[in-house]
Design a protein around this motif. Structure first.
Motif, PDB file in Angstrom:
ATOM      1  N   ARG A 188       0.426  -1.359  -0.473  1.00  0.00           N
ATOM      2  CA  ARG A 188      -0.037   0.245   0.103  1.00  0.00           C
ATOM      3  C   ARG A 188       0.519   0.847   0.322  1.00  0.00           C
ATOM      4  N   LYS A 189       0.182   2.835  -0.282  1.00  0.00           N
ATOM      5  CA  LYS A 189       1.112   3.302  -0.566  1.00  0.00           C
ATOM      6  C   LYS A 189       0.896   4.496   0.723  1.00  0.00           C
ATOM      7  N   ASP A 190      -0.143   4.435   0.885  1.00  0.00           N
ATOM      8  CA  ASP A 190      -1.024   5.411   2.265  1.00  0.00           C
ATOM      9  C   ASP A 190      -0.582   4.627   3.657  1.00  0.00           C
TER      10      ASP A 190
END
Length: 128
Positions: free
Chosen positions: A79-81
């Motif tokens: 995930r990028k978040d």
């Protein structure tokens, strides 16, 4: 005599470009000490980049195994978040993986300095 000076200048330029390129690719990747790395591991994506046998022999609790040999295919699941914490045996492979993730748009990338070889925190293994 002039040709060796030109060759030396070209070599110096190549070295300078390589050093600048390495520095730029390191921006945005945090190299963390063991103490910094171990602070909030429950709130991050903790990824062990070693091969499965090394991972099973012993890994940092909470880590998921994504061997560097298949990382290119599996990195889309990261995930990028959520912050990404990467480690390997000595720190070099984790830097390469961090650069790949950075190119994919990840922002919060962290690498354990000197890898798990210097880790003194809790370790989980199949035998324990």
């Amino acid at each position: 005599m002039e040709s060796w000076i030109i060759a030396l200048i070209i070599l110096a330029v190549i070295i300078i470009v390589l050093v600048i390129n390495a520095f730029i690719s390191m921006r945005g990747v945090n190299m963390l000490t063991e103490e910094e790395f171990g602070k909030d591991l429950r709130k991050v994506q903790l990824i062990d980049l070693r091969e499965k046998d090394k991972f099973e022999h012993g890994h940092i609790m909470g880590a998921r195994n994504m061997p560097i040999s298949s990382f290119q295919m599996k990195k889309g699941a990261i995930r990028k978040d959520v912050p990404v914490y990467l480690y390997d045996q000595n720190g070099r492979t984790a830097l390469r993986a961090a650069r790949m993730l950075k190119k994919d748009g990840h922002k919060d990338l962290n690498v354990l300095k000197q890898g798990i070889a210097k880790w003194t925190g809790k370790i989980k293994s199949k035998n324990r």
